[in-house]
Design a protein around this motif. Structure first.
Motif, short mmCIF file in Angstrom:
data_model
loop_
_atom_site.label_atom_id
_atom_site.label_comp_id
_atom_site.label_asym_id
_atom_site.label_seq_id
_atom_site.Cartn_x
_atom_site.Cartn_y
_atom_site.Cartn_z
N SER A 377 6.73 12.27 2.58
CA SER A 377 7.37 10.89 2.77
C SER A 377 7.15 10.09 3.76
CB SER A 377 8.89 10.96 2.49
OG SER A 377 9.54 12.10 3.39
N GLY A 378 7.30 8.84 3.80
CA GLY A 378 7.13 7.97 4.72
C GLY A 378 5.83 7.62 5.39
N SER A 379 4.67 7.91 4.19
CA SER A 379 3.33 7.70 4.65
C SER A 379 2.85 6.08 4.72
CB SER A 379 2.29 8.65 3.82
OG SER A 379 2.50 7.96 2.43
N SER A 380 1.70 6.14 4.98
CA SER A 380 1.37 4.41 5.20
C SER A 380 0.85 4.23 3.61
CB SER A 380 0.01 4.53 6.19
OG SER A 380 -1.07 5.46 5.61
N ALA A 381 -0.02 5.06 3.01
CA ALA A 381 -0.38 4.82 1.65
C ALA A 381 0.87 4.34 0.64
CB ALA A 381 -1.31 5.74 1.13
N ASP A 382 1.79 4.93 1.05
CA ASP A 382 3.04 4.65 0.02
C ASP A 382 3.39 3.55 0.33
OD1 ASP A 382 2.54 6.98 -1.48
OD2 ASP A 382 4.62 7.94 -0.78
N GLY A 386 4.09 0.38 -1.90
CA GLY A 386 5.23 0.24 -2.50
C GLY A 386 5.93 -1.16 -1.72
N LYS A 387 5.41 -1.36 -0.73
CA LYS A 387 6.07 -2.66 0.05
C LYS A 387 5.24 -3.86 0.11
CE LYS A 387 10.32 -0.90 1.01
NZ LYS A 387 10.73 -0.96 2.50
N VAL A 388 4.26 -3.58 0.16
CA VAL A 388 3.17 -4.86 0.47
C VAL A 388 2.31 -5.07 -0.92
CG1 VAL A 388 1.57 -5.80 1.84
CG2 VAL A 388 3.08 -4.19 2.71
N ASN A 389 2.49 -4.25 -1.99
CA ASN A 389 2.00 -4.31 -3.18
C ASN A 389 0.47 -4.19 -3.00
OD1 ASN A 389 4.31 -4.61 -4.79
ND2 ASN A 389 4.53 -6.72 -3.89
N ILE A 390 -0.13 -3.48 -2.40
CA ILE A 390 -1.70 -3.49 -2.04
C ILE A 390 -2.15 -2.24 -3.24
CG2 ILE A 390 -3.57 -2.62 -0.71
CD1 ILE A 390 -2.08 -3.66 1.77
N THR A 391 -2.28 -2.66 -4.23
CA THR A 391 -2.48 -1.74 -5.43
C THR A 391 -3.60 -0.82 -5.17
OG1 THR A 391 -2.07 -3.51 -7.11
CG2 THR A 391 -3.25 -1.41 -7.73
N PHE A 392 -4.47 -1.08 -4.42
CA PHE A 392 -5.66 0.22 -4.52
C PHE A 392 -5.54 0.45 -2.72
CE2 PHE A 392 -7.26 -2.99 -7.18
CZ PHE A 392 -7.62 -2.11 -8.36
N SER A 393 -4.43 1.38 -2.67
CA SER A 393 -3.96 2.08 -1.46
C SER A 393 -4.43 3.32 -1.54
CB SER A 393 -2.69 1.85 -1.07
OG SER A 393 -2.34 0.55 -0.82
#
Length: 440
Positions: A377-382, A386-393
């Motif tokens: 949990s608490g990872s950059s890709a999440d 999850g927060k910035v809506n960058i789909t292809f993370s």
């Protein structure tokens, strides 16, 4: 009966540490443990929480049945760990008999081996300290002024500059049918969030140079430099990275002070404000996966997050490059439940892995972070998804699968860069089709 602690097996040894010396790993060994039962998983999980007290470091964050677990051991703990594993019927193989000699040997090779790929006085087949990487960014800006600019994310805990390279052409973005697109989308790649993972900055640097030096020469690269802007941060965790060059080659975390005066830093890939410090993260400041005192307690993660947020309306693709294990992973990390867009994301991973493997035959595994490796949990890709809506993370674990681990030799830098570039170009094609050609 499974033994769940080192009580009776270890005696804590108090010893002085010269804080100015480069940490020695002489006679440290790397073992690969073969875990076959749930009881063994539980026992090793309990051990992992206090392993640092015995000069033991789990290179593998995942402890599961039938998944190899790599552990480094200081010489004073080798006998006791062997006894512990024997009592618990855990078989193991010795991968490295002397980590220190491996580190020393690679230092000598770095100093005396001639480079086979030098451009602009920079050797792309060697690892470089932070000041050389920042100088390289300046050189790219000077050499390719119509394509390259530098950007500053902020300052680190120890007041170092967090510096990146932006690649952008002035060409109008077009759909395949020739229709112009008003707003160009952007890509973010970073490396070195875990400071000992030297191949990740080196791979980012190689890919960035490939984009710049082949623009106008290679049709595919020219196309994608025209289609996207690129924000490339070679070294995220600048303080930790400098520390690996000056004090401890295998340091992982940041270098901030914690509530424990003996222990420094947090894991910057457990510090993001999305399901922060739930499963797969630790609240112990001495643990390698310490999540920090709060979300974004680390100035580095807070500033990178702010920069990405400020550009969130354009960034459609994010990669946090790591090593090692050869995984190409998408959210979620905090749970094994798949997000609604998982198939879209994972199909992109599959495209990347197939193209990457076609170069040298390197095998990557793809899937969600939590199912491929472990819940974290608490990872950059999440957070980026999850927060910035960058789909292809994505989170990508580069070479290798454990023979060298974090000590990947320099002769693998160029091959890693070549195959990862191939994977990325294929993924960019996939993303282009969905971002510019389709609604999703």
């Amino acid at each position: 009966m499974v033994v769940l602690s080192f009580v009776g097996l270890f005696l804590l040894v108090a010893f002085g540490i010269d804080v100015n010396a480069y940490k020695s790993y002489s006679q440290h060994q790397l073992w690969r443990l073969n875990v076959t039962t749930d009881e063994q998983v539980k026992g090793l999980t309990d051990l992992r929480r206090k392993a640092y007290e015995f000069n033991i470091n789990f290179w593998s964050e995942d402890i599961r049945i039938n998944i190899p677990v790599d552990v480094s051991i200081g010489p004073k703990s080798i006998r006791d760990l062997h006894e512990y594993l024997s009592l618990n019927k855990i078989n193991y193989d010795v991968i490295m008999k002397d980590i220190g000699s491996m580190i020393d040997g690679q230092k000598l090779l770095h100093q005396f081996r001639p480079s086979n790929l030098i451009a602009n006085d920079f050797a792309y087949d060697k690892y470089h300290p932070l000041d050389e990487i920042h100088s390289w960014i300046d050189t790219m800006v000077q050499t390719y002024p119509s394509l390259a600019t530098s950007f500053i994310v902020g300052q680190s805990y120890e007041n170092r500059t967090i510096k990146g390279l932006k690649i952008s052409s002035n060409k109008q973005v077009m759909k395949r049918d020739g229709t112009p697109i008003n707003k160009k989308k952007a890509v973010w790649w970073d490396g070195g969030i875990h400071s000992r993972e030297w191949i990740s900055p080196a791979t980012n640097i190689y890919i960035a140079y490939s984009l710049l030096s082949n623009y106008g020469k290679d049709a595919t690269i020219t196309h994608f430099v025209d289609q996207f802007d690129y924000y490339i941060l070679p070294v995220f965790n600048v303080d930790g990275y400098v520390y690996t060059w000056t004090k401890d080659r295998l340091w992982r975390k940041t270098r901030s002070k914690t509530s424990n005066p003996r222990c420094f830093g947090a894991d910057p890939n457990r510090n993001w404000d999305y399901h922060w410090c739930e499963a797969g993260a630790s609240r112990d400041p001495c643990d390698e996966t310490y999540c920090g005192s709060k979300a974004f307690s680390e100035v580095e993660t807070a500033q990178v997050a702010q920069f990405i947020s400020d550009h969130g309306d354009t960034i459609v693709h994010y990669i946090n490059f790591h090593s090692y294990s050869q995984y190409w992973m998408s959210p979620w990390g905090y749970t094994t439940t798949k997000p609604a867009q998982f198939k879209l994301q994972d199909d992109g991973s599959a495209v990347a892995v197939q193209a990457l493997g076609a170069v040298f035959g390197t095998k990557y595994v793809h899937g969600s972070i939590a199912t491929v490796v472990y819940v974290s949990s608490g990872s950059s890709a999440d957070w980026t998804y999850g927060k910035v809506n960058i789909t292809f993370s994505y989170g990508v674990e580069l070479r290798d699968t454990g023979k060298y681990g974090f000590l990947l030799p320099e002769d693998q830098i160029i091959p890693s860069g070549q195959e990862t570039l191939a994977g990325e170009l294929a993924l960019l094609r996939y993303i282009e089709e969905h971002v510019y050609e389709k609604d999703f």
